[in-house]
Structures are given as structure tokens and as C-alpha cells.
Design an enzyme around this catalytic site. Sequence first.
Site, PDB file in Angstrom:
ATOM      1  N   TYR A  32       0.802  -1.227   0.000  1.00 33.33           N
ATOM      2  CA  TYR A  32       0.000   0.000   0.000  1.00 33.33           C
ATOM      3  C   TYR A  32       0.837   1.281   0.000  1.00 33.33           C
ATOM      4  O   TYR A  32       0.268   2.376   0.024  1.00 33.33           O
ATOM      5  CB  TYR A  32      -0.929   0.001   1.213  1.00 33.33           C
ATOM      6  CG  TYR A  32      -1.881  -1.164   1.225  1.00 33.33           C
ATOM      7  CD1 TYR A  32      -2.985  -1.188   0.379  1.00 33.33           C
ATOM      8  CD2 TYR A  32      -1.671  -2.261   2.064  1.00 33.33           C
ATOM      9  CE1 TYR A  32      -3.860  -2.263   0.378  1.00 33.33           C
ATOM     10  CE2 TYR A  32      -2.541  -3.341   2.068  1.00 33.33           C
ATOM     11  CZ  TYR A  32      -3.629  -3.335   1.217  1.00 33.33           C
ATOM     12  OH  TYR A  32      -4.486  -4.406   1.207  1.00 33.33           O
ATOM     13  N   HIS A  90      -4.974   6.127  -0.733  1.00 33.98           N
ATOM     14  CA  HIS A  90      -5.562   5.930   0.586  1.00 33.98           C
ATOM     15  C   HIS A  90      -4.544   6.184   1.695  1.00 33.98           C
ATOM     16  O   HIS A  90      -4.928   6.386   2.850  1.00 33.98           O
ATOM     17  CB  HIS A  90      -6.079   4.493   0.680  1.00 33.98           C
ATOM     18  CG  HIS A  90      -7.409   4.355   1.349  1.00 33.98           C
ATOM     19  ND1 HIS A  90      -8.271   5.404   1.611  1.00 33.98           N
ATOM     20  CD2 HIS A  90      -8.051   3.243   1.831  1.00 33.98           C
ATOM     21  CE1 HIS A  90      -9.367   4.960   2.202  1.00 33.98           C
ATOM     22  NE2 HIS A  90      -9.253   3.656   2.356  1.00 33.98           N
ATOM     23  N   TYR A 131      -4.785  -1.700   9.752  1.00 33.99           N
ATOM     24  CA  TYR A 131      -5.588  -1.521   8.538  1.00 33.99           C
ATOM     25  C   TYR A 131      -6.631  -0.437   8.816  1.00 33.99           C
ATOM     26  O   TYR A 131      -7.034  -0.178   9.945  1.00 33.99           O
ATOM     27  CB  TYR A 131      -6.215  -2.823   8.037  1.00 33.99           C
ATOM     28  CG  TYR A 131      -5.179  -3.743   7.436  1.00 33.99           C
ATOM     29  CD1 TYR A 131      -4.731  -3.548   6.133  1.00 33.99           C
ATOM     30  CD2 TYR A 131      -4.617  -4.781   8.189  1.00 33.99           C
ATOM     31  CE1 TYR A 131      -3.750  -4.363   5.589  1.00 33.99           C
ATOM     32  CE2 TYR A 131      -3.637  -5.606   7.648  1.00 33.99           C
ATOM     33  CZ  TYR A 131      -3.206  -5.382   6.352  1.00 33.99           C
ATOM     34  OH  TYR A 131      -2.230  -6.181   5.820  1.00 33.99           O
ATOM     35  N   ASN A 166     -13.932   4.839   6.057  1.00 32.14           N
ATOM     36  CA  ASN A 166     -13.916   3.793   7.080  1.00 32.14           C
ATOM     37  C   ASN A 166     -12.937   4.086   8.216  1.00 32.14           C
ATOM     38  O   ASN A 166     -13.175   3.700   9.363  1.00 32.14           O
ATOM     39  CB  ASN A 166     -13.589   2.446   6.451  1.00 32.14           C
ATOM     40  CG  ASN A 166     -14.716   1.918   5.597  1.00 32.14           C
ATOM     41  OD1 ASN A 166     -15.888   2.225   5.836  1.00 32.14           O
ATOM     42  ND2 ASN A 166     -14.393   1.126   4.583  1.00 32.14           N
ATOM     43  N   ASN A 219      -9.794   0.108   8.488  1.00 38.25           N
ATOM     44  CA  ASN A 219     -11.093  -0.074   9.140  1.00 38.25           C
ATOM     45  C   ASN A 219     -11.019  -0.174  10.659  1.00 38.25           C
ATOM     46  O   ASN A 219     -12.045  -0.083  11.334  1.00 38.25           O
ATOM     47  CB  ASN A 219     -11.786  -1.322   8.594  1.00 38.25           C
ATOM     48  CG  ASN A 219     -12.149  -1.193   7.131  1.00 38.25           C
ATOM     49  OD1 ASN A 219     -11.849  -0.190   6.494  1.00 38.25           O
ATOM     50  ND2 ASN A 219     -12.797  -2.213   6.596  1.00 38.25           N
TER      51      ASN A 219
END
Length: 206
Positions: A19, A24, A70, A118, A72
Site C-alpha cells: 500500500y 488511501h 488496517y 472507514n 477499518n
Amino acid sequence: MRPGRLRLLVGLGNPGSKYVGTRHNIGFMALDKLAAQKSVSFRPQTKFHGLMAEVAVGSERVRLLMPQTYMNESGRAIRAAIDWFGLEVDQLLVLVDDMDLSLGRLRLRAQGSAGGHNGLRSAIQHLGTQDFCRLRIGIGAPGCTSEERRARTVSHVLGVFSRQESLLVDQVLDEVLMGLDLIQCLGLERAGNRLNAFQPEGCSAC
């Protein structure tokens, strides 16, 4: 947030090399740039479920946190740090990507809903309030219609910036770092007057 009040700066993103550099993760990118500017390194802190560093912002020491839970579950890391250091929620600032803002635009707010994000939703859930400061960093939205946006959201936020976009991102992150000093020295409202009006050079779409 009053001048000198900031004590915890959280960048939202997803952990792992997969990532790195994705849209994001622009919150992580901002903290990485700040740490590099201050010549400090992040270290794993299991009690905070994340990576942490400490820097001077204005005249105060501020802890930087990149949750490794992560996106969320970002709120778990934020809650753990708030509790451990005995901080108030108004000493927190969250850096977060925002598809509703064009790439190059910024929005500094003292409170607000998750707006479909999120990571913010998790923070609100674990903090028990939406009354905390956040700096939304625009990454733009994919497509021109709502259908295109829904179909391409995941690939967009988990995609990397193009070479041309990266030039804008560099300008944006420089402005974010300057804005942190303004928040600490002048307070949220006056810093927001500048950050919310920011437009990078060469950005006709902003």
C-alpha cells in the site's frame, strides 16, 4: 483547537509495502515527510497498534502515529494512544484522504461525520465522538458519474499517484506541514483560513 494544543497527530492508511504510495495512504505520506524533515524515525509500538515518532511542532512536542491495524480499525490505535498519554480529544488531529475533494485541495475541520471514510468511522466509534479535528487531503474521485465512481472506488484509492499527480502531491504535503505549524502557533480557525484556500501551482482542476 487553541494555539499550542496539538499533542497527537495521526495519519490514516494501510500497513505493508503493498500500500506504499497509494492514494488511501496519503495520511501516512504526510507523516513520513514530516519525520524526514525533522530527521526522526518511526518505531513499532505494540501498545498503540502502530508506528510512532515524536517531533517538535511549533514550540511543543507532538507524537506522530501511523496505525498498523488496517484502515477499518484505525480507531483502536487512536484510542490506545489517547488513553496511554492521558490526552483529551481536542489535542488530536487526524490526517485523512478524501475523494470528495479534488487532488490538491485541503479541508481543515474541528468536527464532522465520517463522510463514508472507514478510517474516520472507526475513529468516531472508538473515541465515542465526532468532535475531533481532521485535515482532509483531496485525492479526487474516479469517473464522471456516480456509477463510475462506485465501480472504481477501490481501484482508485488503492492505486498509486501518476507521475503528474505526484508533483501536486509534493506541493500539497509541503502545505500540510506548514499548516501544522500554523495550527500550533495560531489555532485551528486561522490555520484553516489558509489551508482551506490552498491551491497548488499548475492545478487547473482544483
